[in-house]
Design an enzyme around this catalytic site. Sequence first.
Site, short mmCIF file in Angstrom:
data_model
loop_
_atom_site.label_atom_id
_atom_site.label_comp_id
_atom_site.label_asym_id
_atom_site.label_seq_id
_atom_site.Cartn_x
_atom_site.Cartn_y
_atom_site.Cartn_z
N LYS A 59 -65.72 -53.58 -101.10
CA LYS A 59 -66.38 -52.27 -100.94
C LYS A 59 -67.88 -52.33 -100.71
CE LYS A 59 -63.13 -50.87 -104.18
NZ LYS A 59 -62.88 -52.18 -104.69
N HIS A 187 -61.93 -51.36 -115.21
CA HIS A 187 -63.25 -51.47 -114.59
C HIS A 187 -64.18 -50.64 -115.45
CE1 HIS A 187 -66.48 -51.75 -111.85
NE2 HIS A 187 -65.76 -52.27 -110.88
N GLU A 262 -63.15 -58.75 -110.41
CA GLU A 262 -63.36 -58.21 -109.07
C GLU A 262 -64.82 -57.88 -108.84
OE1 GLU A 262 -61.31 -54.53 -109.37
OE2 GLU A 262 -59.41 -55.43 -109.89
C1 LIG Z 1 -61.40 -51.33 -108.24
C2 LIG Z 1 -62.78 -51.84 -108.06
N1 LIG Z 1 -63.00 -53.15 -108.24
C3 LIG Z 1 -64.22 -53.70 -108.08
C4 LIG Z 1 -65.30 -52.91 -107.73
C5 LIG Z 1 -66.64 -53.57 -107.59
O1 LIG Z 1 -67.48 -53.20 -108.58
P1 LIG Z 1 -68.94 -53.80 -108.72
O2 LIG Z 1 -69.58 -53.69 -107.39
O3 LIG Z 1 -69.59 -52.97 -109.75
O4 LIG Z 1 -68.80 -55.22 -109.15
C6 LIG Z 1 -65.13 -51.53 -107.57
C7 LIG Z 1 -66.24 -50.67 -107.21
O5 LIG Z 1 -66.13 -49.51 -106.94
C8 LIG Z 1 -63.83 -50.99 -107.73
O6 LIG Z 1 -63.59 -49.68 -107.55
#
Ligand SMILES: Cc1ncc(COP(=O)(O)O)c(C=O)c1O
Length: 389
Positions: A59, A187, A262
């Site tokens: 993302k 998360h 993740e």
């Molecule tokens: C399901 C999921 N995993 C991982 C992430 C990544 O999170 P971060 O960028 O805070 O590590 C997100 C971010 O929106 C998410 O929705």
Amino acid sequence: MTSLRRGTRPRAKAGPAVLRRLARRLGTPLLVVDCGTIREQYRALSAALPGVELYYALKPLPSAPVVATLRDLGAGFDVATTGEIDLVRSQGVAPTRCIHTHPIKRNADIAAALRFGIRCFVADNPDELRKFEAHRRRAQLLLRVSFRNPAAVVDLSRKFGCEPAAVRPMLEIARSLGIRVRGLSFHVGSQVADPTRYVEAIDACRELILQARADGHDLDTLDIGGGFPIPYGGKLQPIRQFCAPIRRELRGLPAGVRVIAEPGRFIAGPAGTCVAAVTGRAQREGRWWYYLDDGLYGSFGGQLFDHALYPVDALDRTGARHPCVLAGPTCDSIDVIREDIPLPELQIGDLVVGRMMGAYTAASATDFNFIPRARIVAVNQRARRRHAD
Ligand SMILES: Cc1ncc(COP(=O)(O)O)c(C=O)c1O
């Protein structure tokens, strides 16, 4: 997954000379992504969480060179959409290295992921579970549990995740549908300043896993999500220190539980530098207003969507600093990047850089007003090998 490639060292960072040269050659606005920093961040988090398999969440920066860099390090990938699947596929990533973590999916997205070969999905409610009844021979699930975290900059447990108390009934529904649940995921929010919420969530999941095993469900996976923080301005403890309580808590998990994470921002954020140019300037109410060719509708949109405040400075000018306004290029009055930022006096054509801008910036940029978004340029794509190795 393959192990980390040994015998490599990072090249020079995308410093001022590199940024200047790229801007001269390619024009602006740019988002310069340093793949050397991507490697460093991945390795730092791997070392801080030994034994935890890292799946890069696409993302924040769904970019081919980033995927290729992490693929070569042996990373896994966390995808949430069919577009993200197309990207990892284009970079030759095996589907066995991917998990699909969107808790609410269209049937078409599930079908596309299964066609690619992804087998691990996330669900957080009975209706989503039922979408997998037809795919029960191929798909396995993680149940996403909500652990609210108002202290996180972005609380990701409001929109998604079931109450811990809902796990047991959902496991029963899955059993009745013949769907295999492999484990739990959570998360605790993005840009989490304090590891306590991870510790609490791991502890709660440990209890849930023990309970589930006692009920005859063979849970063997815990996904601790993303959220690992980066320093946008203030001080943060080093990631090894930040993860120390998490490491301790993970040691208490029941035997046979594989742990995955993740991370997105931690890997992508520090690797990205925005390079914009001053396209015009005006004195208004006693201050200089500098108009850049990137703004809130472009790479700086993360200031709105992601609540981030990036370190911004002039690339070349020095001298006395005075409070000024940095504005974006659109005709919209909301498009102001920073009020009262102390900068030296800038001229038209000067370059302004925003650091720590790899995550949630270009990914959500728009072409509003037909103003083109920043071009993403990757540097240091190849790790240099040491001669002696
Ligand atoms: C399901 C999921 N995993 C991982 C992430 C990544 O999170 P971060 O960028 O805070 O590590 C997100 C971010 O929106 C998410 O929705």
